[in-house]
Design an enzyme around this catalytic site. Structure first.
Site, PDB file in Angstrom:
ATOM      1  N   GLY A   1      43.359  56.413   2.128  1.00 19.90           N
ATOM      2  CA  GLY A   1      44.769  56.772   1.984  1.00 19.90           C
ATOM      3  C   GLY A   1      44.911  58.169   1.403  1.00 19.90           C
TER       4      GLY A   1
ATOM      5  N   GLY B   1      47.624  61.030  -0.726  1.00 20.49           N
ATOM      6  CA  GLY B   1      48.725  60.894  -1.672  1.00 20.49           C
ATOM      7  C   GLY B   1      49.016  62.164  -2.441  1.00 20.49           C
TER       8      GLY B   1
ATOM      9  N   PHE C   1      48.269  63.418  -5.519  1.00 20.92           N
ATOM     10  CA  PHE C   1      47.276  64.270  -6.192  1.00 20.92           C
ATOM     11  C   PHE C   1      46.004  64.434  -5.389  1.00 20.92           C
ATOM     12  CE2 PHE C   1      49.831  65.032  -9.558  1.00 20.92           C
ATOM     13  CZ  PHE C   1      50.179  63.926 -10.317  1.00 20.92           C
ATOM     14  N   GLY C   2      45.918  63.731  -4.226  1.00 16.82           N
ATOM     15  CA  GLY C   2      44.649  63.857  -3.498  1.00 16.82           C
ATOM     16  C   GLY C   2      44.451  62.661  -2.589  1.00 16.82           C
TER      17      GLY C   2
ATOM     18  N   LYS D   1      38.702  58.407  -5.846  1.00 17.48           N
ATOM     19  CA  LYS D   1      39.974  59.120  -5.803  1.00 17.48           C
ATOM     20  C   LYS D   1      39.693  60.547  -6.232  1.00 17.48           C
ATOM     21  CE  LYS D   1      43.340  55.579  -7.040  1.00 17.48           C
ATOM     22  NZ  LYS D   1      44.594  55.391  -7.754  1.00 17.48           N
TER      23      LYS D   1
ATOM     24  N   ASP E   1      54.990  48.608 -13.892  1.00 16.52           N
ATOM     25  CA  ASP E   1      55.228  48.870 -12.470  1.00 16.52           C
ATOM     26  C   ASP E   1      54.562  47.812 -11.584  1.00 16.52           C
ATOM     27  OD1 ASP E   1      54.929  51.839 -10.352  1.00 16.52           O
ATOM     28  OD2 ASP E   1      56.352  50.164 -10.421  1.00 16.52           O
TER      29      ASP E   1
HETATM   30  C1  6Q4 Z   1      47.154  50.396  -5.794  1.00 17.33           C
HETATM   31  C2  6Q4 Z   1      47.498  51.767  -5.291  1.00 17.33           C
HETATM   32  C3  6Q4 Z   1      48.996  52.039  -5.379  1.00 17.33           C
HETATM   33  N1  6Q4 Z   1      47.095  51.855  -3.905  1.00 17.33           N
HETATM   34  C4  6Q4 Z   1      46.086  52.650  -3.575  1.00 17.33           C
HETATM   35  O1  6Q4 Z   1      45.472  53.301  -4.368  1.00 17.33           O
HETATM   36  C5  6Q4 Z   1      45.814  52.675  -2.073  1.00 17.33           C
HETATM   37  C6  6Q4 Z   1      45.929  54.108  -1.549  1.00 17.33           C
HETATM   38  C7  6Q4 Z   1      44.723  54.349  -0.743  1.00 17.33           C
HETATM   39  C8  6Q4 Z   1      44.023  53.012  -0.549  1.00 17.33           C
HETATM   40  C9  6Q4 Z   1      44.407  52.180  -1.735  1.00 17.33           C
HETATM   41  N2  6Q4 Z   1      43.464  52.350  -2.840  1.00 17.33           N
HETATM   42  C10 6Q4 Z   1      42.328  51.562  -2.866  1.00 17.33           C
HETATM   43  N3  6Q4 Z   1      42.058  50.785  -1.794  1.00 17.33           N
HETATM   44  C11 6Q4 Z   1      40.956  49.993  -1.814  1.00 17.33           C
HETATM   45  N4  6Q4 Z   1      40.672  49.223  -0.724  1.00 17.33           N
HETATM   46  C12 6Q4 Z   1      41.229  49.245   0.543  1.00 17.33           C
HETATM   47  C13 6Q4 Z   1      42.468  49.870   0.814  1.00 17.33           C
HETATM   48  C14 6Q4 Z   1      42.974  49.863   2.121  1.00 17.33           C
HETATM   49  C15 6Q4 Z   1      42.277  49.211   3.124  1.00 17.33           C
HETATM   50  C16 6Q4 Z   1      42.838  49.177   4.514  1.00 17.33           C
HETATM   51  O2  6Q4 Z   1      43.514  48.231   4.883  1.00 17.33           O
HETATM   52  N5  6Q4 Z   1      42.621  50.196   5.384  1.00 17.33           N
HETATM   53  C17 6Q4 Z   1      41.844  51.357   4.993  1.00 17.33           C
HETATM   54  C18 6Q4 Z   1      43.183  50.116   6.718  1.00 17.33           C
HETATM   55  C19 6Q4 Z   1      42.055  50.006   7.735  1.00 17.33           C
HETATM   56  C20 6Q4 Z   1      42.650  49.963   9.148  1.00 17.33           C
HETATM   57  N6  6Q4 Z   1      43.527  51.136   9.383  1.00 17.33           N
HETATM   58  C21 6Q4 Z   1      44.088  51.051  10.740  1.00 17.33           C
HETATM   59  C22 6Q4 Z   1      44.643  51.242   8.395  1.00 17.33           C
HETATM   60  C23 6Q4 Z   1      44.114  51.328   6.980  1.00 17.33           C
HETATM   61  C24 6Q4 Z   1      41.062  48.583   2.852  1.00 17.33           C
HETATM   62  C25 6Q4 Z   1      40.551  48.587   1.547  1.00 17.33           C
HETATM   63  N7  6Q4 Z   1      40.141  49.897  -2.879  1.00 17.33           N
HETATM   64  C26 6Q4 Z   1      40.378  50.682  -3.964  1.00 17.33           C
HETATM   65  C27 6Q4 Z   1      41.478  51.547  -3.986  1.00 17.33           C
HETATM   66  C28 6Q4 Z   1      41.747  52.419  -5.207  1.00 17.33           C
HETATM   67  F1  6Q4 Z   1      42.876  51.995  -5.816  1.00 17.33           F
HETATM   68  F2  6Q4 Z   1      40.722  52.351  -6.037  1.00 17.33           F
HETATM   69  F3  6Q4 Z   1      41.914  53.691  -4.843  1.00 17.33           F
END
Ligand code: 6Q4
Length: 278
Positions: free
Chosen positions: A24, A26, A28-29, A46, A142
């Site tokens: 993902g 966002g 800051f990066g 991150k 939050d």
């Molecule tokens: C709570 C916070 C607000 N949210 C975040 O930080 C988000 C922003 C970026 C991703 C997430 N941050 C994290 N995500 C994971 N695991 C993860 C996330 C997404 C998928 C997924 O479905 N895809 C990649 C799919 C795969 C298929 N394609 C098509 C779409 C995306 C699979 C596993 N682990 C640790 C983190 C952490 F937090 F450590 F960074």
């Protein structure tokens, strides 16, 4: 686990990791999945740009969040494993949640809502994680589906670091995040305490069972008015026990809200504990 094998004096660097796909982007990066070379351990990295953090004058907030997160150790809180920086970026090495983002699980569920057994198991885990935060004098503030991730085994991981990155989330139309979870005392900008989290857990449970938050409305003012008036209705399929629990959390007077221990022991929650992932 593996990464503690290195001891605290080890100096981590990007060379210790094989970077994988982006998870993902966002503010800051960006976030990548990565493999720690020596142990094969999957982590999320991150990368926060110092320039971006400086520009939005968030240095203190970022350092506070790192300080808080590195001391929270709970099975339902996403672990900040370590961090390091180079001249341009701060790298946070965080637990990788292989199950992805909870709000996607919710929107992809039949009718966009969870069956009561899953909602009960999830709310138990969130209450347990938040109770742990409160014991460590951390107010989460939050709690909402977007800030919760899912581990490989289906367990929830509270993952809000405060500056969390936003994957391209088609989730909320409003730009500035959602007001749906704001408790009355925060709308009135009164002093607030840990019990704001109790309110949010009530809103979260409603959204798990109904697929949308109880006070959702078109305009910001309408949402505020409904929160302050406790103007909410339950669809007929919401079980009595769940309504009883939600009503004990969505109380205007913060000290009347049910304790988190009370949530974990509530009869509607208890009946589903230890049930395997049906
Ligand atoms: C709570 C916070 C607000 N949210 C975040 O930080 C988000 C922003 C970026 C991703 C997430 N941050 C994290 N995500 C994971 N695991 C993860 C996330 C997404 C998928 C997924 O479905 N895809 C990649 C799919 C795969 C298929 N394609 C098509 C779409 C995306 C699979 C596993 N682990 C640790 C983190 C952490 F937090 F450590 F960074």
């Amino acid at each position: 686990t593996n990464h503690e094998a290195y001891g605290n004096s080890y100096r981590w660097s990007p060379r210790d990791f094989e970077l994988g796909s982006a998870l993902g982007q966002g503010k800051f990066g960006h976030v990548h999945v990565a493999r720690e070379k020596k142990t094969g351990y999957l982590v999320a990295i991150k990368a926060l740009f110092k320039s971006q953090i400086m520009k939005s004058r968030c240095e203190r907030q970022v350092m506070r969040e790192i300080e808080i997160q590195s001391h929270l150790k709970h099975p339902n809180i996403l672990r900040l494993l370590t961090w390091f920086h180079d001249e341009r970026r701060i790298y946070l090495v965080v637990e990788f949640a292989a199950g992805g983002e909870l709000y996607k699980h919710l929107t992809n569920s039949p009718h966009g809502r969870f069956p009561e057994s899953k909602a009960a198991r999830y709310i138990y885990q969130v209450a347990d994680a938040v109770e742990y935060c409160h014991r460590h004098h951390v107010i989460h503030r939050d709690i909402k589906p977007e800030n919760i991730l899912v581990a490989f085994n289906g367990d929830l991981k509270l993952a809000d670091f405060g500056w969390s990155v936003h994957a391209p989330s088609e989730r909320r139309k409003t730009m500035c995040g959602t007001l749906d979870y704001l408790p009355p005392e925060m709308i009135r900008r009164e002093v607030y305490d840990v019990s704001v989290d109790h309110w949010c857990i009530g809103v979260l449970l409603y959204e798990f069972l109904v697929g949308k938050p109880p006070f959702e409305s078109e305009g910001q003012d309408r949402t505020y008015a409904r929160i302050l008036a406790l103007d909410m209705t339950y669809p007929e399929y919401v079980p009595e026990g769940a309504k009883d629990l939600i009503s004990k959390l969505l109380k205007h007077t913060s000290k009347e809200r049910l304790s988190l221990d009370g949530v974990k022991k509530h009869y509607w929650v208890r009946q589903f504990q230890n049930s395997n992932n049906l």
